[in-house]
Write an enzyme that holds these catalytic residues in place. Structure first.
Site, PDB file in Angstrom:
ATOM      1  N   SER A  59      56.443  17.351 -64.523  1.00 31.59           N
ATOM      2  CA  SER A  59      56.869  17.122 -63.134  1.00 31.59           C
ATOM      3  C   SER A  59      55.876  17.749 -62.153  1.00 31.59           C
ATOM      4  O   SER A  59      55.515  17.148 -61.136  1.00 31.59           O
ATOM      5  CB  SER A  59      58.235  17.764 -62.880  1.00 31.59           C
ATOM      6  OG  SER A  59      59.242  17.016 -63.487  1.00 31.59           O
ATOM      7  N   GLY A  95      58.786   6.931 -64.670  1.00 31.55           N
ATOM      8  CA  GLY A  95      59.621   6.770 -63.475  1.00 31.55           C
ATOM      9  C   GLY A  95      59.135   7.649 -62.332  1.00 31.55           C
ATOM     10  O   GLY A  95      59.201   7.261 -61.160  1.00 31.55           O
ATOM     11  N   GLN A 105      63.473  12.616 -57.963  1.00 31.92           N
ATOM     12  CA  GLN A 105      62.464  11.576 -57.754  1.00 31.92           C
ATOM     13  C   GLN A 105      62.676  10.890 -56.411  1.00 31.92           C
ATOM     14  O   GLN A 105      61.715  10.627 -55.678  1.00 31.92           O
ATOM     15  CB  GLN A 105      62.510  10.548 -58.885  1.00 31.92           C
ATOM     16  CG  GLN A 105      62.075  11.133 -60.225  1.00 31.92           C
ATOM     17  CD  GLN A 105      62.100  10.126 -61.344  1.00 31.92           C
ATOM     18  OE1 GLN A 105      62.550   8.996 -61.170  1.00 31.92           O
ATOM     19  NE2 GLN A 105      61.626  10.529 -62.506  1.00 31.92           N
ATOM     20  N   ASP A 158      67.243  16.342 -68.241  1.00 31.62           N
ATOM     21  CA  ASP A 158      66.333  15.977 -69.330  1.00 31.62           C
ATOM     22  C   ASP A 158      66.690  16.672 -70.644  1.00 31.62           C
ATOM     23  O   ASP A 158      66.180  16.293 -71.699  1.00 31.62           O
ATOM     24  CB  ASP A 158      64.881  16.298 -68.942  1.00 31.62           C
ATOM     25  CG  ASP A 158      64.386  15.367 -67.835  1.00 31.62           C
ATOM     26  OD1 ASP A 158      64.967  14.271 -67.677  1.00 31.62           O
ATOM     27  OD2 ASP A 158      63.433  15.736 -67.129  1.00 31.62           O
TER      28      ASP A 158
HETATM   29  C1  S3P Z   1      61.875  14.170 -62.545  1.00 31.88           C
HETATM   30  C2  S3P Z   1      63.177  14.096 -62.143  1.00 31.88           C
HETATM   31  C3  S3P Z   1      64.267  13.681 -63.019  1.00 31.88           C
HETATM   32  C4  S3P Z   1      63.891  13.758 -64.480  1.00 31.88           C
HETATM   33  C5  S3P Z   1      62.528  13.195 -64.746  1.00 31.88           C
HETATM   34  C6  S3P Z   1      61.468  13.906 -63.929  1.00 31.88           C
HETATM   35  C7  S3P Z   1      60.863  14.560 -61.548  1.00 31.88           C
HETATM   36  O1  S3P Z   1      64.619  12.361 -62.682  1.00 31.88           O
HETATM   37  O2  S3P Z   1      64.836  13.106 -65.282  1.00 31.88           O
HETATM   38  O3  S3P Z   1      62.205  13.330 -66.126  1.00 31.88           O
HETATM   39  O4  S3P Z   1      59.725  14.894 -61.939  1.00 31.88           O
HETATM   40  O5  S3P Z   1      61.183  14.546 -60.360  1.00 31.88           O
HETATM   41  P1  S3P Z   1      65.719  12.078 -61.519  1.00 31.88           P
HETATM   42  O6  S3P Z   1      65.411  13.026 -60.427  1.00 31.88           O
HETATM   43  O7  S3P Z   1      65.545  10.665 -61.072  1.00 31.88           O
HETATM   44  O8  S3P Z   1      67.040  12.318 -62.170  1.00 31.88           O
END
Ligand code: S3P
Length: 439
Positions: A20, A92, A166, A325
């Site tokens: 992240s 994502g 995210q 996670d």
């Molecule tokens: C992440 C946020 C999480 C997590 C992903 C990484 C990030 O997703 O599951 O593996 O780096 O901001 P969400 O915030 O959409 O739940």
């Protein structure tokens, strides 16, 4: 990959840089003015996808020594229109955060990804970015995502409908290219790496606690200018989680992980294990690049677990976004605890890299556990002696790694199909595991 039962696990495996934080370091350094050096950049395929998208947008990036990345920032208005769709692979985070940046650029771009990513929901970012003045379209709310950016964007005040770092980050990054103050309010605590990284690059981000429990508002004012900064990325606590669980569950085991991120929005996993009686400790805490870093130690804990008289451990509501996670791994751990585990309010798990509720339930059952599945979670009975089985991770790195840990504590052999998918976050995983395990 074949995983055989282990007697113990010992050692100090070095974790790759946090995934992240690496995404954010790369994107934010690209928007800064000047040269930034990122040390201990994540080795994940996901973060490599971020770098290659940024290169397609005209950012000069050089790989130096081991896991060092040099980024020549172009400023918040210096990106160039890409001449092909940007491929985010399985990531994502790449897609949703980049979309926020691209919304404020005066050109059109398309973001796409692999089959899994092309099935994941994007309406959650389409709505706020559209409110800010970008024209964003997707087919039935899924990638490919086409963005006709607008410069400058319009600042908004937005309440997050899904607890998602995210989405929060996508809007904050768009806010850099907006006129005025962009505010995002969330009702659940989610990871705050974007806020911390922006501050490291000298952009003021205000965070205020709301009246409701756990509610907070983060705000950024645009148009913003970012100063280039060097940064050293802490080790990935989510990757460390698999080694911590293995040490806690196996006899005669001890694992020490140094230089790992211990940001409070990511450590609930450790706090939960500790509360259940697992021997997990944090020491040597300090700050690096505006992120808390420390050492985590975990030891064999089976005999120390708190007896909870047959009722399952319950993980729900505000706990879920902070454990998001780690939930498949916690389901495996929970199957080893008296009373088992129940995870609810976690429907988000169905739209991760795989449907993680279905994948966790099916694979735990294959190993002999009794599992009930709900639309928003699952219940696994415990304690159960797991049996080796053939595991289908459905292309999902976290399912593959959670069940590799399950394989270590199971009787017999476990086969993880399509095990290469671990490279999405942690290419070194199986080598590090094998070198620490004793049989
Ligand atoms: C992440 C946020 C999480 C997590 C992903 C990484 C990030 O997703 O599951 O593996 O780096 O901001 P969400 O915030 O959409 O739940």
């Amino acid at each position: 990959m074949i995983i055989r039962a282990a007697k113990s696990i010992r050692g100090s495996p070095a974790m790759p840089g946090d995934k992240s934080i690496s995404h954010r370091a790369a994107m934010i350094a690209a928007l800064a003015e000047g040269h930034s050096r990122v040390a201990n950049f994540s080795t994940s395929a996901d973060c490599a996808a971020t770098l290659s998208c940024l290169q397609q947008l005209g950012v000069e990036i050089t790989r130096a020594g081991s896991n060092e990345v040099l980024i020549q920032g172009v400023g918040t208005d210096g990106l160039r229109a890409p001449n092909a769709p940007l491929d985010c692979g399985n990531s994502g985070t790449t897609m949703r955060l980049l979309a926020g940046i691209l919304a404020g650029q005066p050109f059109k771009s398309t973001l796409t990804g692999d089959k899994s990513l092309r099935s994941r929901p994007l309406q959650r970012i389409i709505e706020p970015l559209t409110m800010m003045g970008a024209r964003v379209s997707a087919d039935a709310g899924c990638a490919p995502l086409t963005i006709a950016g607008r410069s400058p964007l319009q600042a908004i005040s937005y309440e997050l409908l899904v607890a998602s770092a995210q989405v929060k980050s996508s809007i904050l990054l768009a806010g850099l290219n907006a006129n005025g103050r962009t505010e995002i309010t969330e009702d659940f605590i989610t990871r705050d790496h974007t806020e911390r990284m922006l501050r490291w690059f000298e952009v003021p981000v205000e965070t205020t606690e709301g009246a409701r429990e756990n509610s907070r508002t983060s705000a950024v004012s645009g148009p913003a200018r970012l100063a280039a900064r060097d940064i050293s990325v802490p080790g990935d606590i989510s990757s460390a989680g698999y080694f911590i669980a293995a040490a806690a569950l196996l006899p005669d085991s001890s694992i020490e992980i140094t230089n790992v991120g211990i940001n409070p929005t990511r450590t609930l996993y450790l706090k939960q294990l500790h509360a259940w009686g697992f021997d997990v400790e944090i020491s040597n805490q300090r700050d690096e690049g505006n992120e808390p870093v420390g050492t985590i130690q975990a030891q064999s804990s089976r005999g120390k677990l708190v007896a909870n008289s047959g009722t399952p451990i319950s993980l729900r509501s505000s706990l879920v976004p902070q454990l998001i996670d780690e939930l498949p791994l916690l389901a495996v751990v929970g199957s080893q605890i008296e009373g088992g585990i129940e995870i609810r309010d976690a429907a988000e798990l169905r739209v991760k890299e795989s449907d993680r509720i279905a994948a966790t339930a099916a694979n735990l059952r294959a190993m002999g556990a009794e599992v009930e599945e709900f639309t928003d979670g699952l219940r696994a009975a415990g304690p159960v002696k797991l049996r080796g089985a053939s595991i289908d991770p459905r292309g999902d790195h976290r399912i593959a790694m959670a069940f590799a840990v399950a394989g270590l504590i199971a009787e017999g052999e476990t086969e993880i199909k399509d095990a290469d998918c671990v490279a999405v976050s942690f290419p070194e995983f199986f080598d590090l595991l094998e070198s620490a395990v004793k049989r």
